[in-house]
Design a protein around this motif. Structure first.
Motif, PDB file in Angstrom:
ATOM      1  N   LYS A  96       0.847  -1.192   0.000  1.00 46.17           N
ATOM      2  CA  LYS A  96       0.000   0.000   0.000  1.00 46.17           C
ATOM      3  C   LYS A  96       0.885   1.244   0.000  1.00 46.17           C
ATOM      4  CE  LYS A  96      -3.943  -0.549   0.540  1.00 46.17           C
ATOM      5  NZ  LYS A  96      -4.995  -0.661  -0.452  1.00 46.17           N
ATOM      6  N   ARG A  97       0.287   2.389  -0.293  1.00 49.17           N
ATOM      7  CA  ARG A  97       1.059   3.642  -0.351  1.00 49.17           C
ATOM      8  C   ARG A  97       1.721   3.980   0.987  1.00 49.17           C
ATOM      9  NH1 ARG A  97      -2.973   4.885  -4.323  1.00 49.17           N
ATOM     10  NH2 ARG A  97      -4.549   5.417  -2.796  1.00 49.17           N
ATOM     11  N   ASP A  98       1.106   3.545   2.083  1.00 45.68           N
ATOM     12  CA  ASP A  98       1.687   3.843   3.396  1.00 45.68           C
ATOM     13  C   ASP A  98       2.723   2.799   3.827  1.00 45.68           C
ATOM     14  OD1 ASP A  98       0.189   1.638   4.147  1.00 45.68           O
ATOM     15  OD2 ASP A  98      -1.168   2.749   5.465  1.00 45.68           O
ATOM     16  N   GLY A  99       3.009   1.832   2.934  1.00 43.85           N
ATOM     17  CA  GLY A  99       4.031   0.834   3.221  1.00 43.85           C
ATOM     18  C   GLY A  99       3.512  -0.489   3.765  1.00 43.85           C
ATOM     19  N   ARG A 100       2.244  -0.521   4.177  1.00 41.59           N
ATOM     20  CA  ARG A 100       1.683  -1.784   4.670  1.00 41.59           C
ATOM     21  C   ARG A 100       1.626  -2.789   3.530  1.00 41.59           C
ATOM     22  NH1 ARG A 100      -3.763  -1.350   5.684  1.00 41.59           N
ATOM     23  NH2 ARG A 100      -3.775   0.531   4.463  1.00 41.59           N
ATOM     24  N   ILE A 101       1.712  -4.075   3.888  1.00 35.62           N
ATOM     25  CA  ILE A 101       1.568  -5.147   2.913  1.00 35.62           C
ATOM     26  C   ILE A 101       0.301  -5.921   3.268  1.00 35.62           C
ATOM     27  CG2 ILE A 101       2.569  -7.258   1.974  1.00 35.62           C
ATOM     28  CD1 ILE A 101       5.332  -6.053   2.531  1.00 35.62           C
ATOM     29  N   VAL A 102      -0.609  -6.021   2.291  1.00 25.89           N
ATOM     30  CA  VAL A 102      -1.895  -6.697   2.513  1.00 25.89           C
ATOM     31  C   VAL A 102      -2.117  -7.724   1.403  1.00 25.89           C
ATOM     32  CG1 VAL A 102      -2.904  -4.679   3.670  1.00 25.89           C
ATOM     33  CG2 VAL A 102      -3.211  -4.961   1.213  1.00 25.89           C
ATOM     34  N   ASP A 103      -3.062  -8.642   1.640  1.00 23.73           N
ATOM     35  CA  ASP A 103      -3.430  -9.620   0.625  1.00 23.73           C
ATOM     36  C   ASP A 103      -4.146  -8.925  -0.535  1.00 23.73           C
ATOM     37  OD1 ASP A 103      -2.435 -11.694   2.168  1.00 23.73           O
ATOM     38  OD2 ASP A 103      -4.388 -12.215   3.017  1.00 23.73           O
ATOM     39  N   PHE A 104      -3.890  -9.393  -1.741  1.00 26.93           N
ATOM     40  CA  PHE A 104      -4.590  -8.890  -2.916  1.00 26.93           C
ATOM     41  C   PHE A 104      -6.062  -9.262  -2.788  1.00 26.93           C
ATOM     42  CE2 PHE A 104      -6.317  -9.595  -7.161  1.00 26.93           C
ATOM     43  CZ  PHE A 104      -6.021  -8.393  -7.774  1.00 26.93           C
ATOM     44  N   ASP A 105      -6.946  -8.308  -3.049  1.00 25.64           N
ATOM     45  CA  ASP A 105      -8.379  -8.532  -2.918  1.00 25.64           C
ATOM     46  C   ASP A 105      -9.083  -8.059  -4.185  1.00 25.64           C
ATOM     47  OD1 ASP A 105     -11.030  -8.771  -2.226  1.00 25.64           O
ATOM     48  OD2 ASP A 105     -10.928  -7.386  -0.524  1.00 25.64           O
ATOM     49  N   PRO A 106      -9.491  -9.008  -5.059  1.00 20.63           N
ATOM     50  CA  PRO A 106     -10.146  -8.610  -6.309  1.00 20.63           C
ATOM     51  C   PRO A 106     -11.453  -7.852  -6.083  1.00 20.63           C
ATOM     52  CG  PRO A 106     -10.099 -11.012  -6.087  1.00 20.63           C
ATOM     53  CD  PRO A 106      -9.319 -10.441  -4.950  1.00 20.63           C
ATOM     54  N   ASP A 107     -12.074  -8.014  -4.935  1.00 17.17           N
ATOM     55  CA  ASP A 107     -13.311  -7.274  -4.652  1.00 17.17           C
ATOM     56  C   ASP A 107     -13.058  -5.772  -4.576  1.00 17.17           C
ATOM     57  OD1 ASP A 107     -14.966  -9.491  -4.668  1.00 17.17           O
ATOM     58  OD2 ASP A 107     -14.786  -9.829  -2.513  1.00 17.17           O
ATOM     59  N   ARG A 108     -11.877  -5.385  -4.162  1.00 16.39           N
ATOM     60  CA  ARG A 108     -11.547  -3.954  -4.120  1.00 16.39           C
ATOM     61  C   ARG A 108     -11.498  -3.372  -5.532  1.00 16.39           C
ATOM     62  NH1 ARG A 108      -8.930  -1.716   0.830  1.00 16.39           N
ATOM     63  NH2 ARG A 108      -8.553  -0.076  -0.679  1.00 16.39           N
ATOM     64  N   ILE A 109     -11.013  -4.169  -6.477  1.00 20.51           N
ATOM     65  CA  ILE A 109     -10.982  -3.722  -7.875  1.00 20.51           C
ATOM     66  C   ILE A 109     -12.412  -3.581  -8.383  1.00 20.51           C
ATOM     67  CG2 ILE A 109     -10.371  -4.413 -10.240  1.00 20.51           C
ATOM     68  CD1 ILE A 109      -7.846  -5.699  -8.963  1.00 20.51           C
ATOM     69  N   LYS A 110     -13.237  -4.578  -8.101  1.00 22.36           N
ATOM     70  CA  LYS A 110     -14.633  -4.518  -8.547  1.00 22.36           C
ATOM     71  C   LYS A 110     -15.328  -3.289  -7.980  1.00 22.36           C
ATOM     72  CE  LYS A 110     -16.700  -8.368  -7.655  1.00 22.36           C
ATOM     73  NZ  LYS A 110     -17.106  -9.723  -7.264  1.00 22.36           N
ATOM     74  N   THR A 111     -15.119  -2.984  -6.710  1.00 24.19           N
ATOM     75  CA  THR A 111     -15.741  -1.823  -6.077  1.00 24.19           C
ATOM     76  C   THR A 111     -15.260  -0.526  -6.724  1.00 24.19           C
ATOM     77  OG1 THR A 111     -15.977  -2.991  -3.984  1.00 24.19           O
ATOM     78  CG2 THR A 111     -16.031  -0.584  -3.903  1.00 24.19           C
ATOM     79  N   SER A 112     -13.955  -0.409  -6.933  1.00 17.24           N
ATOM     80  CA  SER A 112     -13.398   0.814  -7.528  1.00 17.24           C
ATOM     81  C   SER A 112     -13.889   1.018  -8.960  1.00 17.24           C
ATOM     82  CB  SER A 112     -11.871   0.765  -7.524  1.00 17.24           C
ATOM     83  OG  SER A 112     -11.386   0.786  -6.208  1.00 17.24           O
ATOM     84  N   VAL A 113     -13.916  -0.058  -9.733  1.00 13.53           N
ATOM     85  CA  VAL A 113     -14.382   0.050 -11.114  1.00 13.53           C
ATOM     86  C   VAL A 113     -15.875   0.386 -11.135  1.00 13.53           C
ATOM     87  CG1 VAL A 113     -14.758  -1.221 -13.272  1.00 13.53           C
ATOM     88  CG2 VAL A 113     -12.573  -1.422 -12.076  1.00 13.53           C
ATOM     89  N   ALA A 114     -16.646  -0.238 -10.260  1.00 16.43           N
ATOM     90  CA  ALA A 114     -18.086   0.053 -10.185  1.00 16.43           C
ATOM     91  C   ALA A 114     -18.319   1.520  -9.834  1.00 16.43           C
ATOM     92  CB  ALA A 114     -18.763  -0.857  -9.162  1.00 16.43           C
ATOM     93  N   ASN A 115     -17.525   2.055  -8.916  1.00 19.72           N
ATOM     94  CA  ASN A 115     -17.652   3.467  -8.551  1.00 19.72           C
ATOM     95  C   ASN A 115     -17.309   4.380  -9.722  1.00 19.72           C
ATOM     96  OD1 ASN A 115     -18.451   2.831  -5.950  1.00 19.72           O
ATOM     97  ND2 ASN A 115     -16.393   3.048  -5.097  1.00 19.72           N
ATOM     98  N   SER A 116     -16.267   4.039 -10.459  1.00 20.61           N
ATOM     99  CA  SER A 116     -15.890   4.843 -11.624  1.00 20.61           C
ATOM    100  C   SER A 116     -16.961   4.768 -12.706  1.00 20.61           C
ATOM    101  CB  SER A 116     -14.546   4.376 -12.187  1.00 20.61           C
ATOM    102  OG  SER A 116     -13.509   4.685 -11.281  1.00 20.61           O
ATOM    103  N   ALA A 117     -17.549   3.584 -12.892  1.00 23.63           N
ATOM    104  CA  ALA A 117     -18.629   3.436 -13.874  1.00 23.63           C
ATOM    105  C   ALA A 117     -19.822   4.291 -13.472  1.00 23.63           C
ATOM    106  CB  ALA A 117     -19.036   1.970 -13.992  1.00 23.63           C
ATOM    107  N   ARG A 118     -20.153   4.263 -12.195  1.00 22.71           N
ATOM    108  CA  ARG A 118     -21.270   5.080 -11.703  1.00 22.71           C
ATOM    109  C   ARG A 118     -20.986   6.560 -11.928  1.00 22.71           C
ATOM    110  NH1 ARG A 118     -20.842   4.886  -6.113  1.00 22.71           N
ATOM    111  NH2 ARG A 118     -19.674   6.780  -6.426  1.00 22.71           N
ATOM    112  N   ASP A 119     -19.771   6.989 -11.616  1.00 24.01           N
ATOM    113  CA  ASP A 119     -19.397   8.397 -11.798  1.00 24.01           C
ATOM    114  C   ASP A 119     -19.438   8.798 -13.278  1.00 24.01           C
ATOM    115  OD1 ASP A 119     -19.028   8.491  -9.072  1.00 24.01           O
ATOM    116  OD2 ASP A 119     -16.828   8.471  -9.178  1.00 24.01           O
ATOM    117  N   SER A 120     -19.177   7.841 -14.167  1.00 23.28           N
ATOM    118  CA  SER A 120     -19.219   8.098 -15.606  1.00 23.28           C
ATOM    119  C   SER A 120     -20.613   7.879 -16.176  1.00 23.28           C
ATOM    120  CB  SER A 120     -18.239   7.165 -16.333  1.00 23.28           C
ATOM    121  OG  SER A 120     -16.925   7.396 -15.914  1.00 23.28           O
ATOM    122  N   GLU A 121     -21.549   7.521 -15.307  1.00 23.82           N
ATOM    123  CA  GLU A 121     -22.929   7.229 -15.703  1.00 23.82           C
ATOM    124  C   GLU A 121     -22.991   6.133 -16.758  1.00 23.82           C
ATOM    125  OE1 GLU A 121     -24.803  10.956 -16.680  1.00 23.82           O
ATOM    126  OE2 GLU A 121     -24.598  11.680 -14.625  1.00 23.82           O
TER     127      GLU A 121
END
Length: 99
Positions: free
Chosen positions: A6-31
């Motif tokens: 992560k940007r703050d240096g933490r190391i976390v497990d990859f989570d494909p749900d985070r990608i789905k959420t971010s893409v869904a939010n961008s799609a919503r913002d783009s209508e």
């Protein structure tokens, strides 16, 4: 399992749900309408690409993930969502300038 620095240096497990959420939010913002099936395809494409480059037990970064997501969106014909996704990530990433 794939790990993400992560940007703050933490190391976390990859989570494909985070990608789905971010893409869904961008799609919503783009209508733009996008289905759960399409979100899964995008997330799976991103995960497969990163696993191919870094290995299943490799380490990637949020920066690299963002680039792979943008490329996957463009390749799948979602240029407007890709632009919004990229622009939003820049806004979130860049610190506020003080006057």
């Amino acid at each position: 399992m794939l790990k993400v620095v992560k940007r703050d240096g933490r190391i976390v497990d990859f989570d494909p749900d985070r990608i789905k959420t971010s893409v869904a939010n961008s799609a919503r913002d783009s209508e733009i309408q996008i289905t759960e099936k399409e979100l899964k395809l995008i997330a799976n494409s991103v995960e497969k690409t990163i696993n191919r480059v870094r290995g299943e037990n490799g380490i990637t970064s949020t920066y690299e993930i963002r680039g792979v997501v943008v490329r996957a969106l463009k390749d799948m014909g979602y240029r407007n969502i890709a632009k919004d996704f990229y622009d939003h990530s820049k806004v979130v990433r860049e610190p506020e300038k003080k006057s």
